[in-house]
Structure formats: C-alpha cells, structure tokens
Scaffold this motif. Sequence first.
Motif, mmCIF file in Angstrom:
data_model
loop_
_atom_site.group_PDB
_atom_site.id
_atom_site.type_symbol
_atom_site.label_atom_id
_atom_site.label_comp_id
_atom_site.label_asym_id
_atom_site.label_seq_id
_atom_site.Cartn_x
_atom_site.Cartn_y
_atom_site.Cartn_z
ATOM 1 N N LEU A 1 8.318 2.699 5.569
ATOM 2 C CA LEU A 1 7.685 1.827 4.581
ATOM 3 C C LEU A 1 6.280 2.295 4.256
ATOM 4 O O LEU A 1 5.866 2.347 3.083
ATOM 5 C CB LEU A 1 7.661 0.390 5.085
ATOM 6 N N LYS A 2 5.528 2.645 5.276
ATOM 7 C CA LYS A 2 4.155 3.101 5.066
ATOM 8 C C LYS A 2 4.140 4.423 4.297
ATOM 9 O O LYS A 2 3.361 4.602 3.343
ATOM 10 C CB LYS A 2 3.444 3.248 6.411
ATOM 11 N N GLU A 3 4.980 5.370 4.711
ATOM 12 C CA GLU A 3 5.050 6.659 4.026
ATOM 13 C C GLU A 3 5.417 6.469 2.548
ATOM 14 O O GLU A 3 4.820 7.092 1.663
ATOM 15 C CB GLU A 3 6.087 7.549 4.706
ATOM 16 N N ALA A 4 6.422 5.632 2.285
ATOM 17 C CA ALA A 4 6.850 5.420 0.903
ATOM 18 C C ALA A 4 5.712 4.838 0.064
ATOM 19 O O ALA A 4 5.495 5.245 -1.087
ATOM 20 C CB ALA A 4 8.067 4.503 0.872
ATOM 21 N N PHE A 5 4.980 3.886 0.622
ATOM 22 C CA PHE A 5 3.872 3.266 -0.105
ATOM 23 C C PHE A 5 2.781 4.284 -0.435
ATOM 24 O O PHE A 5 2.316 4.368 -1.588
ATOM 25 C CB PHE A 5 3.283 2.119 0.718
ATOM 26 N N PHE A 6 2.374 5.079 0.553
ATOM 27 C CA PHE A 6 1.287 6.021 0.301
ATOM 28 C C PHE A 6 1.730 7.178 -0.588
ATOM 29 O O PHE A 6 0.913 7.764 -1.313
ATOM 30 C CB PHE A 6 0.697 6.513 1.622
ATOM 31 N N LYS A 7 3.021 7.513 -0.565
ATOM 32 C CA LYS A 7 3.518 8.482 -1.541
ATOM 33 C C LYS A 7 3.430 7.894 -2.949
ATOM 34 O O LYS A 7 3.095 8.598 -3.908
ATOM 35 C CB LYS A 7 4.965 8.853 -1.227
ATOM 36 N N ALA A 8 3.745 6.624 -3.069
ATOM 37 C CA ALA A 8 3.720 5.980 -4.382
ATOM 38 C C ALA A 8 2.324 5.983 -4.988
ATOM 39 O O ALA A 8 2.155 6.275 -6.182
ATOM 40 C CB ALA A 8 4.260 4.557 -4.282
ATOM 41 N N ILE A 9 1.318 5.662 -4.201
ATOM 42 C CA ILE A 9 -0.038 5.610 -4.750
ATOM 43 C C ILE A 9 -0.677 6.990 -4.801
ATOM 44 O O ILE A 9 -1.751 7.161 -5.387
ATOM 45 C CB ILE A 9 -0.944 4.618 -3.989
ATOM 46 N N GLY A 10 -0.027 7.982 -4.169
ATOM 47 C CA GLY A 10 -0.454 9.365 -4.322
ATOM 48 C C GLY A 10 -1.493 9.857 -3.352
ATOM 49 O O GLY A 10 -1.950 10.995 -3.469
ATOM 50 N N THR A 11 -1.866 9.045 -2.374
ATOM 51 C CA THR A 11 -2.922 9.461 -1.457
ATOM 52 C C THR A 11 -2.390 10.196 -0.236
ATOM 53 O O THR A 11 -3.112 10.960 0.401
ATOM 54 C CB THR A 11 -3.717 8.248 -0.954
ATOM 55 N N GLY A 12 -1.129 9.947 0.116
ATOM 56 C CA GLY A 12 -0.643 10.433 1.392
ATOM 57 C C GLY A 12 -1.155 9.560 2.511
ATOM 58 O O GLY A 12 -2.051 8.715 2.328
ATOM 59 N N ILE A 13 -0.595 9.744 3.705
ATOM 60 C CA ILE A 13 -0.913 8.853 4.818
ATOM 61 C C ILE A 13 -2.316 9.037 5.368
ATOM 62 O O ILE A 13 -2.773 8.239 6.176
ATOM 63 C CB ILE A 13 0.107 9.003 5.954
ATOM 64 N N SER A 14 -3.020 10.075 4.897
ATOM 65 C CA SER A 14 -4.397 10.267 5.355
ATOM 66 C C SER A 14 -5.298 9.117 4.927
ATOM 67 O O SER A 14 -6.393 8.937 5.472
ATOM 68 C CB SER A 14 -4.952 11.595 4.825
ATOM 69 N N ALA A 15 -4.853 8.314 3.957
ATOM 70 C CA ALA A 15 -5.634 7.152 3.531
ATOM 71 C C ALA A 15 -5.710 6.083 4.610
ATOM 72 O O ALA A 15 -6.576 5.208 4.555
ATOM 73 C CB ALA A 15 -5.045 6.562 2.251
ATOM 74 N N GLY A 16 -4.809 6.155 5.602
ATOM 75 C CA GLY A 16 -4.869 5.207 6.713
ATOM 76 C C GLY A 16 -3.655 4.318 6.806
ATOM 77 O O GLY A 16 -3.544 3.349 6.040
ATOM 78 N N LEU A 17 -2.738 4.640 7.711
ATOM 79 C CA LEU A 17 -1.504 3.869 7.836
ATOM 80 C C LEU A 17 -1.762 2.408 8.181
ATOM 81 O O LEU A 17 -0.944 1.538 7.881
ATOM 82 C CB LEU A 17 -0.600 4.495 8.915
ATOM 83 N N GLU A 18 -2.875 2.135 8.834
ATOM 84 C CA GLU A 18 -3.162 0.760 9.232
ATOM 85 C C GLU A 18 -3.611 -0.111 8.060
ATOM 86 O O GLU A 18 -3.714 -1.335 8.193
ATOM 87 C CB GLU A 18 -4.252 0.750 10.312
ATOM 88 N N LYS A 19 -3.831 0.504 6.896
ATOM 89 C CA LYS A 19 -4.331 -0.252 5.752
ATOM 90 C C LYS A 19 -3.237 -0.989 4.988
ATOM 91 O O LYS A 19 -3.529 -1.715 4.047
ATOM 92 C CB LYS A 19 -5.122 0.669 4.828
#
Length: 263
Positions: free
Chosen positions: A183-201
């Motif tokens: 779920l987290k990976e899919a979300f950060f792929k969608a917004i284009g930042t990648g998980i480096s933006a912070g999975l805890e966010k």
Amino acid sequence: MIAAHLLSLFNVMSTPFTPLHTPRFETARPLRADEVHIWCLDINQFTTAHFADAARVMNPSERERAQKFVRGKESYIASRWLLRKVLARYTGATPEAIEFLRSDKGKPYLPQRDIHFSLSHSGHWALLAVSNIELIGVDIEAVSSTRDLTGIAESYYHPREFAHLQTLAGDAQHDYFYRLWTLKEAFFKAIGTGISAGLEKIAFELANDRIHAQIAAELNQDRDEWQFHQWTLGAQNYAALASKCQQPLTPSWFDVLSVPAFP
C-alpha cells in the motif's frame, strides 16, 4: 519529523483481517473513465519468442541497461516488453515508437497523452496499471523469508503500525507487513516521490475489507481523494493499487499472455 496529527492515529486493531482476494481476469476491452486496467505478466511463462520480441521493441538505452544486470535481467526485459506492448494498445503507436519522459520527481510518463501508468515487478510477476487518472500507483511484492520484518517496520513504518505488527506472529505478521508495504509503495509511486519521501508519512488502518489512510500534512494530499485496493497472487505475492480520484474507480485485471493480440 512525523507530523503531529499522525501521533493520534488509529487504535491498535485486535481483530483478524479479511483475507485478500485473488484477481479475476477479464477479456480485454477499451478503457473506461471509471476504470484502472491492471495487466499481469507471469514471467515464468515468458518464452524465447517473447524475449526476442522484447529485444526488438526496446530502445537502445533499454537494451544497453539490460546488459548491465547481474541479477534480474529477465525480469527487466519482460517488464519493458509488458510496458511497451500494452501501452501500444492504448496509444495506437507501435511498441518500439513509444517514448517516455520523466517528471521533475523522476516519474515516467507519456508526453502529450492522456494515458497514465505505473509498473511494478517482483519475483516472477510484473504488473502494469493503466488509467486516464493521472495519479495511480501499483506495487507487487514477493514474500521473502529472510526479510527482517520487525526491523524494517521499526525503522520505516508509523509507530502504531509497528506496535500492531509486534502483536502478531507467523503468517499473520507476514500478512500485515506486506499489506502495509505494498500500500505504501503504491501510494508513493502514484505521487511520484518514491518511498524516500518517508513510509511513515502515510499510515493505514486495515479494518475488515476496508482500507483507510492517514496522510501527513507535508505531503499535501487529501486522504478523502485516495482509493486503495489489494489482492494476492497466490500465497506468496501481494499486490496493491493506489489512485487519486473523487469518483469510485473499478480495477479490472487482464492476463497479458492470454490476449490474442499478444504472441
């Protein structure tokens, strides 16, 4: 630093999660405005003829990159074939003629097209989500018995997610970890930042068959505009889709190797 409002997230859940469904594959059809098409490729079924076709449709930089892989070369080639062959169906271009650009955040997109996509591969599976909705992300993860689930969760998940993970053991712990991860990976792929933006966010509450998200204010995303779906492909593979749309979207699955237009 985690946004203050995330500290008051969800109570730890004590009830089991509803088991995830496996996808039901449909007959290929044109994309509707209220759909996300998810194309599935079992790389174990990728033949010598498919690899030859992939070498034909990839551009020179893709072929050059493929030769640099020490591990995962076959998955990379199969994924590029999936990407080019499927997008050709939606754009009317030939697979080899498709060109990709990248946003300032590094997310690939098709120039001057209303078709948006997200690609993921893990283990012997590759998935490609296609939609008219700009912000979509798909992720698939193969379960790894050597992964330190609690260590990763402690470092990268929201504290309440980690706290709940610690109450679980065995298959239940694996299930919860991979549901959150995809779920987290899919979300950060969608917004284009990648998980480096912070999975805890982004933190998730998994209650029965519902998925609720709490998103940190600094990501500038309204949680009410996001939709999430999940599936399993067999017992050892988890898949998730994230999409930003105010109207309900229907995910529809297709097996790329069963479609007559594909060899």
